[in-house]
Scaffold this motif. Sequence first.
Motif: not given
Length: 319
Positions: A114-118, A199-213
Amino acid sequence: MLGQLSELDVGAVKARAPLAHHCSWRIGGPADLLVEPESAMQVARLVGFAREHEIPLLVIGQGTNLLFDDAGLRGIVLKVGARMAQLSIHGNRILAEAGVWVPQLARQAARNGLTGLEHIIGIPGTLGGLVLMNGGSHRRGIGDNVRRVWVIDRAGELQVLSHAQCAFSYRHSALQDSGAVVVRAELECSTGDPRAIRRAMVCDLRERRRKFPRKEPNCGSVFLSTAEMHASVGPPGKIIEEAGLKGTRIGNAEVSLHHANFIVNRGGASAAEVLALIAHIRREVHERIGFELRCEVRYVDPQGRIMPADQAPQVRSSL
């Protein structure tokens, strides 16, 4: 009051509960009582009890966007969390209780194609709070997927609201002003490729880890990013960083070096220090570019009143 609640069967009841243990900022004094219900019926009983006895009642989830006062709260805190976290999937619809952990909801949707909640995968909160605030990321909101919401109203009655009745807008819904307690929601998604969704979720989490404390306690974004602000002067983090405020510290509250729209607790920070830092940031930004930053984070005063942190008495007069 403790004895009366125990007899009513409203869930687990704790007296003098430190609110610092129930929010992501790890700040706040004790609440007179903290109650964790296990069902909508228990929520209804508690709401009715508080109304009958004219006791302040504050509803929270994981407290991820709340700043509790150092004096705590004189009343009852109703925590909708892990004890109310049932979830089921029927075709492309998800029925979930308000205490469901948001990342868990996103992962369950992905497993079922199910997509839309990534966009919610990295939001550390519960579904009830997310629906109430129309939370999300990448300028999207959970309201896009909400079809129905079950609430306990001010009178302690169960009501079912449609998507239209919730009146979702950017980081807001009609639920915020209703005094109702969200207990369940029905979400509708589209079908998709589970691998692409993951893949979209992993990408989002990776970006969050890079940017946010991630290591220091924080509440996520402190200041609200509106479309008007974004178009004219940019997002809050950019504005605050350009004002030279990264790393600014009052007591143990600090503007994060990772992302300037985050205030981190460096250990033992108080609500007074966070509010003073918010006031300082708003004043500096206003003097520099004439723009008034508004807060996404909510402040809770000792009487249980909840408001944007820029409306706290300590901050309101800062400009």
